[in-house]
Write a protein that holds these residues in place. Structure first.
Motif, PDB file in Angstrom:
ATOM      1  N   ASP A   1       8.937   5.669  -7.961  1.00 24.40           N
ATOM      2  CA  ASP A   1      10.647   5.836  -8.134  1.00 24.40           C
ATOM      3  C   ASP A   1      10.787   5.297  -9.460  1.00 24.40           C
ATOM      4  O   ASP A   1      11.258   5.726 -10.326  1.00 24.40           O
ATOM      5  N   VAL A   2      10.029   4.656 -10.275  1.00 22.03           N
ATOM      6  CA  VAL A   2      10.231   3.053 -11.132  1.00 22.03           C
ATOM      7  C   VAL A   2       9.468   3.826 -12.955  1.00 22.03           C
ATOM      8  O   VAL A   2       9.188   3.733 -13.291  1.00 22.03           O
ATOM      9  N   ILE A   3       7.779   4.427 -12.263  1.00 21.33           N
ATOM     10  CA  ILE A   3       7.139   4.628 -12.931  1.00 21.33           C
ATOM     11  C   ILE A   3       7.341   5.883 -13.387  1.00 21.33           C
ATOM     12  O   ILE A   3       6.550   6.516 -12.312  1.00 21.33           O
ATOM     13  N   GLU A   4       7.337   6.745 -14.215  1.00 21.22           N
ATOM     14  CA  GLU A   4       7.447   7.954 -14.914  1.00 21.22           C
ATOM     15  C   GLU A   4       6.016   8.758 -14.738  1.00 21.22           C
ATOM     16  O   GLU A   4       4.982   8.005 -15.242  1.00 21.22           O
ATOM     17  N   GLY A   5       6.109  10.247 -13.993  1.00 25.36           N
ATOM     18  CA  GLY A   5       4.444  10.814 -14.447  1.00 25.36           C
ATOM     19  C   GLY A   5       3.503  10.949 -13.179  1.00 25.36           C
ATOM     20  O   GLY A   5       2.360  11.638 -12.625  1.00 25.36           O
ATOM     21  N   PHE A   6       3.985  10.218 -12.442  1.00 24.64           N
ATOM     22  CA  PHE A   6       3.579  10.184 -10.879  1.00 24.64           C
ATOM     23  C   PHE A   6       4.130  11.779  -9.950  1.00 24.64           C
ATOM     24  O   PHE A   6       4.925  11.760 -10.610  1.00 24.64           O
TER      25      PHE A   6
ATOM     26  N   SER B   1       0.838  -1.332   0.219  1.00 21.67           N
ATOM     27  CA  SER B   1       0.325  -0.015  -0.281  1.00 21.67           C
ATOM     28  C   SER B   1       1.138   1.075  -0.092  1.00 21.67           C
ATOM     29  O   SER B   1       0.440   2.340  -0.029  1.00 21.67           O
ATOM     30  N   LYS B   2       2.157   1.192   0.353  1.00 28.77           N
ATOM     31  CA  LYS B   2       2.830   2.077   0.284  1.00 28.77           C
ATOM     32  C   LYS B   2       3.716   2.514  -1.327  1.00 28.77           C
ATOM     33  O   LYS B   2       4.784   3.548  -1.303  1.00 28.77           O
ATOM     34  N   GLY B   3       3.265   1.336  -1.989  1.00 32.16           N
ATOM     35  CA  GLY B   3       4.232   1.650  -3.269  1.00 32.16           C
ATOM     36  C   GLY B   3       5.576   0.997  -3.464  1.00 32.16           C
ATOM     37  O   GLY B   3       6.162   0.680  -4.271  1.00 32.16           O
ATOM     38  N   HIS B   4       5.922  -0.381  -1.463  1.00 30.23           N
ATOM     39  CA  HIS B   4       7.307  -0.513  -2.265  1.00 30.23           C
ATOM     40  C   HIS B   4       6.939  -2.292  -2.323  1.00 30.23           C
ATOM     41  O   HIS B   4       6.472  -2.772  -2.050  1.00 30.23           O
TER      42      HIS B   4
ATOM     43  N   LEU C   1      15.068  -3.012 -16.022  1.00 32.08           N
ATOM     44  CA  LEU C   1      15.316  -2.281 -15.296  1.00 32.08           C
ATOM     45  C   LEU C   1      16.947  -2.316 -14.232  1.00 32.08           C
ATOM     46  O   LEU C   1      16.803  -1.432 -14.124  1.00 32.08           O
ATOM     47  N   LYS C   2      17.148  -3.371 -13.882  1.00 30.56           N
ATOM     48  CA  LYS C   2      18.587  -2.916 -14.013  1.00 30.56           C
ATOM     49  C   LYS C   2      18.584  -2.921 -12.225  1.00 30.56           C
ATOM     50  O   LYS C   2      19.680  -2.213 -11.581  1.00 30.56           O
ATOM     51  N   TYR C   3      17.595  -3.262 -11.554  1.00 28.29           N
ATOM     52  CA  TYR C   3      17.680  -3.427 -10.260  1.00 28.29           C
ATOM     53  C   TYR C   3      17.720  -4.258  -9.245  1.00 28.29           C
ATOM     54  O   TYR C   3      17.534  -5.567  -9.803  1.00 28.29           O
TER      55      TYR C   3
ATOM     56  N   ASP D   1      14.724   2.885 -15.246  1.00 29.01           N
ATOM     57  CA  ASP D   1      15.261   1.927 -14.443  1.00 29.01           C
ATOM     58  C   ASP D   1      16.522   2.104 -13.833  1.00 29.01           C
ATOM     59  O   ASP D   1      16.484   3.833 -13.233  1.00 29.01           O
ATOM     60  N   SER D   2      17.492   1.488 -12.898  1.00 32.74           N
ATOM     61  CA  SER D   2      17.769   2.026 -12.048  1.00 32.74           C
ATOM     62  C   SER D   2      19.112   2.955 -12.474  1.00 32.74           C
ATOM     63  O   SER D   2      19.915   3.361 -10.777  1.00 32.74           O
ATOM     64  N   LYS D   3      19.922   3.493 -13.681  1.00 38.10           N
ATOM     65  CA  LYS D   3      20.366   4.127 -13.882  1.00 38.10           C
ATOM     66  C   LYS D   3      19.609   5.138 -13.928  1.00 38.10           C
ATOM     67  O   LYS D   3      20.495   6.109 -15.007  1.00 38.10           O
TER      68      LYS D   3
END
Length: 189
Positions: free
Chosen positions: A83-88, A54-57, A69-71, A110-112
């Motif tokens: 942090d991963v999906i853009e536009g939030f 619920s916190k997005g983790h 995604l190189k995580y 991605d992580s980079k």
């Protein structure tokens, strides 16, 4: 097992009570096999698959998620879906309802910090009271497809430019039934 004794305390036999757990063992084994099959499907999927709380983790990410995604598990521990999906908007509290049931094209980071194109969707997970407790998603990487599409458009624009910029030549193409299918500006003039 309980020992049976006579009035003087001498053992005269034993009494045993048992329960048939054959069906329980069979069901347990079937559940284990089904879980292994589903785990195998998730772990070998080429799409990225994830579950967040619920916190997005992230509580589950398949190997494809890490590969594309190189995580690592370590750097993902401090990362949320925002942090991963853009536009939030990072402060948005309704992010689950924003993503719930939407099938769309979106950009993942991605992580980079590299942006990648994906298409897919997410659905909310709810508790017994109907309150959202997380999200699960599955997305297909379309980054290469998008690049090929951009390259094709560029190539097409170059060819059209050459086709229409020849000053002294007329150019045209014919269809299979010998009809003019396309022509340059000189031909039109």
């Amino acid at each position: 097992v309980a020992m049976m004794k006579d009035a003087s305390g001498k053992d005269i036999g034993a009494m045993a009570v048992g329960r048939d757990i054959t069906n329980l063992k069979i069901i347990k084994e079937e559940l284990k096999n089904n879980e292994e099959k589903h785990r195998d499907i998730l772990d070998n999927a080429t799409d990225i698959i994830f579950v967040v709380d619920s916190k997005g983790h992230f509580t589950y990410t398949n190997p494809s998620f890490h590969k594309k995604l190189k995580y690592t598990q370590k750097n993902l521990a401090n990362t949320t879906i925002k942090d991963v999906i853009e536009g939030f908007n990072k402060k948005t509290k309704n992010w689950i309802s924003e993503l719930d049931g939407i099938q769309n094209e979106c950009v993942f980071v991605d992580s980079k910090g590299k942006e990648l194109s994906f298409i897919g969707g997410s659905t909310a997970q709810h508790n017994e009271k109907g309150n959202p407790v997380g999200m699960r998603g599955i997305y297909l990487d379309t980054t290469e497809l998008k690049q090929h599409e951009r390259d094709a458009k560029t190539q097409s624009a170059k060819l059209e430019s050459i086709f229409n910029s020849t000053q002294n030549l007329i150019m045209f193409t014919l269809s299979d039934d010998d009809k003019i299918a396309s022509f340059n500006d000189n031909f039109k003039r």
